[in-house]
Design a protein around this motif. Structure first.
Motif, PDB file in Angstrom:
ATOM      1  N   HIS A  27      21.972  41.360  16.294  1.00 28.82           N
ATOM      2  CA  HIS A  27      22.557  40.060  15.953  1.00 28.82           C
ATOM      3  C   HIS A  27      21.445  39.245  15.292  1.00 28.82           C
ATOM      4  CE1 HIS A  27      25.864  37.145  16.362  1.00 28.82           C
ATOM      5  NE2 HIS A  27      24.869  36.283  16.204  1.00 28.82           N
ATOM      6  N   ILE A  28      21.630  38.953  14.007  1.00 32.93           N
ATOM      7  CA  ILE A  28      20.558  38.371  13.204  1.00 32.93           C
ATOM      8  C   ILE A  28      21.038  37.051  12.590  1.00 32.93           C
ATOM      9  CG2 ILE A  28      18.830  38.863  11.434  1.00 32.93           C
ATOM     10  CD1 ILE A  28      19.801  41.806  11.521  1.00 32.93           C
ATOM     11  N   PRO A  29      20.477  35.920  13.009  1.00 32.47           N
ATOM     12  CA  PRO A  29      20.894  34.638  12.428  1.00 32.47           C
ATOM     13  C   PRO A  29      20.584  34.572  10.937  1.00 32.47           C
ATOM     14  CG  PRO A  29      19.562  34.299  14.409  1.00 32.47           C
ATOM     15  CD  PRO A  29      19.449  35.745  14.048  1.00 32.47           C
ATOM     16  N   LEU A  30      21.558  34.127  10.163  1.00 31.51           N
ATOM     17  CA  LEU A  30      21.356  33.874   8.733  1.00 31.51           C
ATOM     18  C   LEU A  30      21.340  32.371   8.480  1.00 31.51           C
ATOM     19  CD1 LEU A  30      21.289  34.706   5.705  1.00 31.51           C
ATOM     20  CD2 LEU A  30      23.796  34.698   5.775  1.00 31.51           C
ATOM     21  N   GLN A  31      22.390  31.696   8.965  1.00 26.66           N
ATOM     22  CA  GLN A  31      22.626  30.251   8.860  1.00 26.66           C
ATOM     23  C   GLN A  31      23.129  29.836   7.485  1.00 26.66           C
ATOM     24  OE1 GLN A  31      22.937  29.869  11.643  1.00 26.66           O
ATOM     25  NE2 GLN A  31      21.167  30.074  12.980  1.00 26.66           N
ATOM     26  N   SER A  32      22.570  30.364   6.407  1.00 19.87           N
ATOM     27  CA  SER A  32      23.114  30.081   5.077  1.00 19.87           C
ATOM     28  C   SER A  32      22.734  31.198   4.126  1.00 19.87           C
ATOM     29  CB  SER A  32      22.573  28.753   4.534  1.00 19.87           C
ATOM     30  OG  SER A  32      23.024  28.540   3.206  1.00 19.87           O
ATOM     31  N   GLY A  33      23.648  31.492   3.204  1.00 16.99           N
ATOM     32  CA  GLY A  33      23.358  32.476   2.168  1.00 16.99           C
ATOM     33  C   GLY A  33      22.777  31.847   0.912  1.00 16.99           C
ATOM     34  N   SER A  34      22.430  30.568   1.000  1.00 15.39           N
ATOM     35  CA  SER A  34      21.851  29.844  -0.130  1.00 15.39           C
ATOM     36  C   SER A  34      20.381  29.548   0.142  1.00 15.39           C
ATOM     37  CB  SER A  34      22.606  28.517  -0.351  1.00 15.39           C
ATOM     38  OG  SER A  34      21.825  27.599  -1.079  1.00 15.39           O
ATOM     39  N   ASP A  35      19.508  29.963  -0.757  1.00 16.00           N
ATOM     40  CA  ASP A  35      18.080  29.666  -0.590  1.00 16.00           C
ATOM     41  C   ASP A  35      17.819  28.160  -0.595  1.00 16.00           C
ATOM     42  OD1 ASP A  35      17.357  32.292  -0.334  1.00 16.00           O
ATOM     43  OD2 ASP A  35      16.673  32.541  -2.393  1.00 16.00           O
ATOM     44  N   VAL A  36      18.614  27.418  -1.352  1.00 22.49           N
ATOM     45  CA  VAL A  36      18.466  25.958  -1.381  1.00 22.49           C
ATOM     46  C   VAL A  36      18.641  25.383   0.014  1.00 22.49           C
ATOM     47  CG1 VAL A  36      19.490  23.800  -2.236  1.00 22.49           C
ATOM     48  CG2 VAL A  36      19.180  25.738  -3.785  1.00 22.49           C
ATOM     49  N   LEU A  37      19.699  25.832   0.708  1.00 21.72           N
ATOM     50  CA  LEU A  37      19.974  25.308   2.044  1.00 21.72           C
ATOM     51  C   LEU A  37      19.006  25.872   3.080  1.00 21.72           C
ATOM     52  CD1 LEU A  37      23.877  25.236   2.096  1.00 21.72           C
ATOM     53  CD2 LEU A  37      22.286  23.327   1.802  1.00 21.72           C
ATOM     54  N   LEU A  38      18.596  27.117   2.927  1.00 19.69           N
ATOM     55  CA  LEU A  38      17.620  27.685   3.861  1.00 19.69           C
ATOM     56  C   LEU A  38      16.327  26.870   3.844  1.00 19.69           C
ATOM     57  CD1 LEU A  38      18.106  31.522   3.285  1.00 19.69           C
ATOM     58  CD2 LEU A  38      18.731  30.211   5.333  1.00 19.69           C
ATOM     59  N   LYS A  39      15.947  26.410   2.662  1.00 21.79           N
ATOM     60  CA  LYS A  39      14.744  25.573   2.558  1.00 21.79           C
ATOM     61  C   LYS A  39      14.972  24.213   3.201  1.00 21.79           C
ATOM     62  CE  LYS A  39      13.043  27.822  -1.641  1.00 21.79           C
ATOM     63  NZ  LYS A  39      12.888  27.703  -3.124  1.00 21.79           N
ATOM     64  N   ARG A  40      16.157  23.636   2.992  1.00 18.16           N
ATOM     65  CA  ARG A  40      16.468  22.342   3.635  1.00 18.16           C
ATOM     66  C   ARG A  40      16.516  22.472   5.155  1.00 18.16           C
ATOM     67  NH1 ARG A  40      18.795  17.943   0.604  1.00 18.16           N
ATOM     68  NH2 ARG A  40      20.201  17.325   2.281  1.00 18.16           N
ATOM     69  N   MET A  41      16.947  23.623   5.621  1.00 23.33           N
ATOM     70  CA  MET A  41      16.989  23.885   7.058  1.00 23.33           C
ATOM     71  C   MET A  41      15.606  24.199   7.645  1.00 23.33           C
ATOM     72  SD  MET A  41      20.349  26.362   7.296  1.00 23.33           S
ATOM     73  CE  MET A  41      22.022  25.750   7.104  1.00 23.33           C
ATOM     74  N   LYS A  42      14.629  24.455   6.777  1.00 23.78           N
ATOM     75  CA  LYS A  42      13.278  24.887   7.168  1.00 23.78           C
ATOM     76  C   LYS A  42      13.309  26.217   7.927  1.00 23.78           C
ATOM     77  CE  LYS A  42      10.775  20.520   6.980  1.00 23.78           C
ATOM     78  NZ  LYS A  42       9.924  19.544   7.696  1.00 23.78           N
ATOM     79  N   ARG A  43      14.185  27.108   7.479  1.00 24.90           N
ATOM     80  CA  ARG A  43      14.180  28.472   7.989  1.00 24.90           C
ATOM     81  C   ARG A  43      12.945  29.192   7.444  1.00 24.90           C
ATOM     82  NH1 ARG A  43      16.487  29.652  12.190  1.00 24.90           N
ATOM     83  NH2 ARG A  43      17.399  31.636  11.575  1.00 24.90           N
ATOM     84  N   ARG A  44      12.504  30.231   8.100  1.00 24.70           N
ATOM     85  CA  ARG A  44      11.232  30.868   7.732  1.00 24.70           C
ATOM     86  C   ARG A  44      11.423  32.139   6.895  1.00 24.70           C
ATOM     87  NH1 ARG A  44       6.580  29.888  12.251  1.00 24.70           N
ATOM     88  NH2 ARG A  44       7.084  27.705  12.715  1.00 24.70           N
ATOM     89  N   TYR A  45      12.486  32.168   6.143  1.00 29.29           N
ATOM     90  CA  TYR A  45      12.768  33.314   5.279  1.00 29.29           C
ATOM     91  C   TYR A  45      13.714  32.837   4.191  1.00 29.29           C
ATOM     92  CZ  TYR A  45      16.948  32.998   8.050  1.00 29.29           C
ATOM     93  OH  TYR A  45      18.065  32.494   8.666  1.00 29.29           O
ATOM     94  N   LEU A  46      13.845  33.638   3.148  1.00 31.87           N
ATOM     95  CA  LEU A  46      14.864  33.419   2.133  1.00 31.87           C
ATOM     96  C   LEU A  46      15.832  34.602   2.147  1.00 31.87           C
ATOM     97  CD1 LEU A  46      12.659  31.953  -0.738  1.00 31.87           C
ATOM     98  CD2 LEU A  46      14.116  30.708   0.877  1.00 31.87           C
ATOM     99  N   ARG A  47      16.867  34.499   1.356  1.00 30.56           N
ATOM    100  CA  ARG A  47      17.967  35.458   1.428  1.00 30.56           C
ATOM    101  C   ARG A  47      17.517  36.900   1.204  1.00 30.56           C
ATOM    102  NH1 ARG A  47      23.290  34.513  -2.232  1.00 30.56           N
ATOM    103  NH2 ARG A  47      22.222  35.840  -3.728  1.00 30.56           N
ATOM    104  N   ARG A  48      16.520  37.093   0.354  1.00 32.04           N
ATOM    105  CA  ARG A  48      16.040  38.442   0.039  1.00 32.04           C
ATOM    106  C   ARG A  48      15.585  39.182   1.298  1.00 32.04           C
ATOM    107  NH1 ARG A  48      11.117  40.050  -0.236  1.00 32.04           N
ATOM    108  NH2 ARG A  48      10.310  37.920  -0.337  1.00 32.04           N
ATOM    109  N   ILE A  49      14.912  38.462   2.195  1.00 32.52           N
ATOM    110  CA  ILE A  49      14.450  39.074   3.458  1.00 32.52           C
ATOM    111  C   ILE A  49      15.645  39.569   4.265  1.00 32.52           C
ATOM    112  CG2 ILE A  49      13.378  38.576   5.701  1.00 32.52           C
ATOM    113  CD1 ILE A  49      11.281  38.753   3.647  1.00 32.52           C
ATOM    114  N   TYR A  50      16.682  38.724   4.343  1.00 30.11           N
ATOM    115  CA  TYR A  50      17.868  39.090   5.121  1.00 30.11           C
ATOM    116  C   TYR A  50      18.539  40.329   4.536  1.00 30.11           C
ATOM    117  CZ  TYR A  50      21.575  38.209   8.449  1.00 30.11           C
ATOM    118  OH  TYR A  50      22.450  38.324   9.505  1.00 30.11           O
ATOM    119  N   THR A  51      18.673  40.339   3.227  1.00 35.04           N
ATOM    120  CA  THR A  51      19.291  41.486   2.544  1.00 35.04           C
ATOM    121  C   THR A  51      18.511  42.766   2.853  1.00 35.04           C
ATOM    122  OG1 THR A  51      19.997  40.024   0.754  1.00 35.04           O
ATOM    123  CG2 THR A  51      20.029  42.383   0.307  1.00 35.04           C
TER     124      THR A  51
END
Length: 439
Positions: A262-286
């Motif tokens: 079970h792997i949290p994504l939270q958003s498939g948009s790099d723009v929103l991932l940055k606003r969320m201050k997540r520590r990865y971008l979509r490429r890592i998840y893919t």
């Protein structure tokens, strides 16, 4: 003094809360209390709260009312994340007698001198900076699987999240203690252990009271795989940036770890991932999903996703929707964004109207149904192993395969907490899977 007293528990939120509730319950039993179901009359009701979403806060009042219907003189205790974040608010709820914060909850029995109801709820809550020591927990007796806590707290600063404020800094159980707890669980005839924590991929940090890593998550996984008597080990939610290829490869060849992530994504948009201050971008998840499917084609992959985060335009939402639609995943946990006090996100512009949030949530939940159905269909005709649950649900017993396919068969009490090889045959009208036993 407590020989005739009864205590009941209600848990809101995550697997971590369930493990801690079970540990607190054992303390009550050791003090002479009899544990009963929450729907029964008890002298003490303990509610372990959650504050991940606004809805979890509101449910607390409903649960308190439910307890008081059973016994209007009952002593009501609130513990957990909401109790740490909003202790005075919790104490002001009619009927609440005691509120304990992040550290105090593990000493709950020492705060009960007598069970006389208080006119105003009594609060014992530390500053969250003081929550810097580790208390181990695991659940036993509540389910056919045990939740084993290995880590607590979080050092991440995601802009929507209150968990660091509710649980403090990242800290870990010692490897020796985790292994001892796993051995204790294995002696209780429990077939499956689920590893849980706030940020379990960060395991090892704070293991001996310091910030450096004494062990890694991979070392933990390898050590647990050697514990005798455990049939299944399951990893609960783990951050994509902390799920390393070495861990994925090890699970693929493990004796006991199952092919379920079970792997949290939270958003498939790099723009929103940055606003969320997540520590990865979509490429890592893919990359993580592709690696799992490469070495474990039948693996189940669950995804957390937030809808309605500030700044989520229609285009950015569709970016997430389309990304998830194309990704080889198995199901979604969809969270509708709710404003939380003392977070960065609450001050952000681009607020999404609540009716739009609801619409987007419905779309993603619909996608989750399709994803789960497609995953189940891909597993038909496979031979898998089912662990059966303990409840009789409308004449059926349910169970889960190692890769988290939910199955059903007519109720048979002899199947409870047993493992059986089965061949998955068809999907029923309720979306669950039927099977034939393999003799």
């Amino acid at each position: 003094m407590n020989a005739e007293k009864k205590v009941a528990f209600y848990t809101l939120g995550c697997k971590l809360n369930f493990s801690e509730t079970s540990t607190i319950a054992r303390d009550f039993v050791n003090e002479g209390f009899e544990r009963v179901n929450f729907e029964e009359k008890a002298d003490v009701y303990v509610i372990n709260t959650c504050s991940v979403t606004d809805n979890a806060d509101k449910r607390f009042k409903t649960i308190v009312k439910s307890a008081l219907k059973q016994n209007e003189e009952a002593f009501i205790i609130g513990v957990g994340c909401y109790a740490q974040l909003k202790p005075k608010e919790l104490a002001a709820v009619d009927g609440v007698d005691l509120v304990l914060g992040a550290t105090e909850k593990f000493n709950v029995t020492s705060y009960i001198n007598d069970l006389t109801k208080n006119q105003i709820g009594e609060v014992h809550s530390c500053e969250i900076e003081e929550a810097d020591f580790y208390v181990g927990s695991y659940s036993i007796g509540d389910r056919t699987r045990a939740f084993l806590k290995v880590q607590d707290g979080c050092d991440y600063k995601c802009t929507y999240c209150t968990i660091p404020l509710a649980r403090g800094i990242s800290r870990s159980d010692t490897l020796e203690n985790v292994l001892n707890n796993a051995r204790e669980i294995s002696k209780k005839n429990i077939k499956e252990i689920v590893l849980t924590g706030v940020n379990i991929g960060d395991y090892g940090k704070g293991e001996f009271g310091n910030k450096k890593h004494e062990h890694t998550f991979l070392e933990l996984v390898k050590a647990l795989d050697e514990v005798v008597g455990i049939h299944r080990l399951r990893i609960s939610s783990i951050e994509p940036n902390l799920l390393k290829n070495e861990t994925i490869n090890f699970v693929a060849n493990s004796k006991t770890f199952v092919p379920h992530f079970h792997i949290p994504l939270q958003s498939g948009s790099d723009v929103l991932l940055k606003r969320m201050k997540r520590r990865y971008l979509r490429r890592i998840y893919t990359d993580r999903v592709a690696k799992i499917k490469e070495v474990m084609p039948h693996a189940c992959i669950g995804v957390d996703v937030i809808v309605g985060f500030p700044g989520e335009t229609e285009a950015l939402f569709l970016e997430t929707y389309n990304y998830l639609s194309e990704l080889d995943i198995s199901y979604l946990h969809v969270f509708t964004y709710s404003e939380r006090p003392n977070t960065e996100a609450i001050k952000m512009d681009g607020v999404v109207p609540k009716n739009v949030r609801a619409k987007r949530s419905k779309m993603l939940r619909g996608l989750s149904v399709k994803k789960r159905r497609a995953f189940y269909e891909s597993q038909l005709n496979n031979n898998l192993t089912v662990l059966f649950e303990s409840e009789n649900k409308e004449g059926y017993i349910h169970g889960f395969t190692e890769n988290y396919v939910k199955v059903k068969t007519p109720w048979n009490p002899e199947l409870v907490n047993t493992l059986h090889k089965v061949n998955l045959t068809k999907i029923d009208e309720d979306g669950l899977v039927r099977f034939d036993f393999i003799t």
